[in-house]
Every structure is written in structure tokens, then in C-alpha cells.
Design a protein around this motif. Sequence first.
Motif, mmCIF file in Angstrom:
data_model
loop_
_atom_site.group_PDB
_atom_site.id
_atom_site.type_symbol
_atom_site.label_atom_id
_atom_site.label_comp_id
_atom_site.label_asym_id
_atom_site.label_seq_id
_atom_site.Cartn_x
_atom_site.Cartn_y
_atom_site.Cartn_z
ATOM 1 N N VAL A 174 -13.947 -86.540 42.142
ATOM 2 C CA VAL A 174 -13.587 -87.543 43.205
ATOM 3 C C VAL A 174 -13.169 -86.822 44.443
ATOM 4 O O VAL A 174 -13.503 -87.168 45.445
ATOM 5 N N PHE B 201 -12.942 -84.894 30.090
ATOM 6 C CA PHE B 201 -13.539 -86.132 31.187
ATOM 7 C C PHE B 201 -12.573 -86.544 32.079
ATOM 8 O O PHE B 201 -12.928 -86.424 33.418
ATOM 9 N N SER C 100 -19.075 -90.912 37.906
ATOM 10 C CA SER C 100 -18.691 -90.634 39.238
ATOM 11 C C SER C 100 -19.891 -91.042 40.066
ATOM 12 O O SER C 100 -19.742 -91.230 41.135
ATOM 13 N N SER D 226 -18.119 -99.825 35.263
ATOM 14 C CA SER D 226 -17.586 -98.459 35.122
ATOM 15 C C SER D 226 -16.286 -98.133 34.994
ATOM 16 O O SER D 226 -15.641 -97.168 34.220
ATOM 17 N N GLU E 234 -14.718 -96.196 31.649
ATOM 18 C CA GLU E 234 -13.741 -95.038 31.961
ATOM 19 C C GLU E 234 -12.426 -95.237 31.206
ATOM 20 O O GLU E 234 -12.004 -94.289 30.521
ATOM 21 N N ALA F 51 -18.360 -87.597 32.806
ATOM 22 C CA ALA F 51 -17.725 -87.736 34.246
ATOM 23 C C ALA F 51 -18.600 -87.677 35.509
ATOM 24 O O ALA F 51 -18.660 -88.352 36.391
ATOM 25 N N THR G 299 -17.946 -83.698 30.313
ATOM 26 C CA THR G 299 -18.572 -83.421 31.676
ATOM 27 C C THR G 299 -19.936 -84.138 32.050
ATOM 28 O O THR G 299 -19.969 -84.743 33.390
ATOM 29 N N LYS H 142 -13.618 -85.727 35.951
ATOM 30 C CA LYS H 142 -13.591 -86.722 36.915
ATOM 31 C C LYS H 142 -12.718 -86.829 38.268
ATOM 32 O O LYS H 142 -13.088 -86.873 39.312
ATOM 33 N N SER H 143 -11.635 -86.029 38.134
ATOM 34 C CA SER H 143 -10.769 -85.801 39.020
ATOM 35 C C SER H 143 -11.097 -84.860 39.884
ATOM 36 O O SER H 143 -11.125 -85.034 41.298
#
Length: 192
Positions: free
Chosen positions: A81, A73, A15, A22, A26, A11, A8, A77-78
Motif C-alpha cells: 500500500v 499477509f 493489492s 476484495s 482480506e 497480498a 505474499t 499488504k501494508s
Amino acid sequence: LLAGGVGTLGAIGLSRSHFKGSGAIESMATLPMMIPELVLGMAYLALFTGVGVKLGMGALVATHTTFCVPYVFINVKSRLVGMDPAIEEAARDLGASPLRVLRDVTLPLIMPAVVSGMMLAAAMSLDDVVISFFVTSAETTTLPLKVYTGLKSGGTPEINALSTLMLGAIFLFVALSQLISARSDKKLNSAR
């Protein structure tokens, strides 16, 4: 829990920061998910013996944390986004500190992704036999290793009962999840 926290924070950090490396970071964060378990297990064994770390529970926790981080992650991350940055900007405009924005705005919005990533990480950790075999000692054993060795010796009623209980718990958890999801959808639709 460790993989949930690290995944977490990673991410959120990636982000929110925009720098040249980066994308490479990732890719490195998701690498343990792409490497075959046998290769990963041998790599962990070589690393731990190379630096003098004793195999056992500490090595097992470190190993499971590192190979479970990508599952958390990617989910978080999704979610980040797809999140509207204007929500966080509005909180900052109203005087909230960055830490308060994280605690009161960002974390509640990404919590479903954190929980689903942690559940996926727990499932992957519980499923793992190969990597656990490489990094445990004779004094340390895990449930998957115990089940695997029990099945190799012909299977016992205890292993069958344990598998049945685990399957029942999974069905119960999925049903509960569907019920909670249906209720929240119903509340959301009634609010519209």
C-alpha cells in the motif's frame, strides 16, 4: 515458508486487483489471527476428523500454515500500500513483462516485509501449544508441546537449558538485526 509464500502471493494478488469482494477476502485472510486459539484448535480438529484427514505431521503443517498466513499477509499488504505504483509502471513502460516486474522490482522492494512477516509467523508457530495439541497424534510432537509437558512434570534441566539457548539465540538475532539496520541507515544517510 509455506505461510510466507501464500501470504505474499495473496497480498500481491489482492493489492493489484480491484473488485467488489476484495474487502471480504482480506477479512477472511486475517480471520485466523482474530479467533482464540482454543476455538481454532477445536475447529481444525473437527474439520480434519470430519473429512477423514489423519492427525499428525501433515495436519500440523497445514494448520500452522493457515493460522500463520495472516501475519505475513498483513505485513506485505501494508508494504504494498505504501509503495509507489509508478515504479512498477516505469518498469513495464521500459518493456519488462509482468513476471519480470514482480521478480526484479516488486519482490526486492517488499522483501523486508516478507522476511519480517515470516519471522513473526515462525514466532507464532513456535509459541503455539494449544492448536498443536489438537491436531497432533501420539506419534507426533512439537518443541512447544515437549516443553509444556516437561514443565507440567516439574521441569527438567534439559528444558531449562533449551529455554536458555532459545533466549540467547533470540537476543543474538535481535542484535544482528539492529546491526544490519544501523549499517543500512548509515549507508542511506551517506548516499544522501
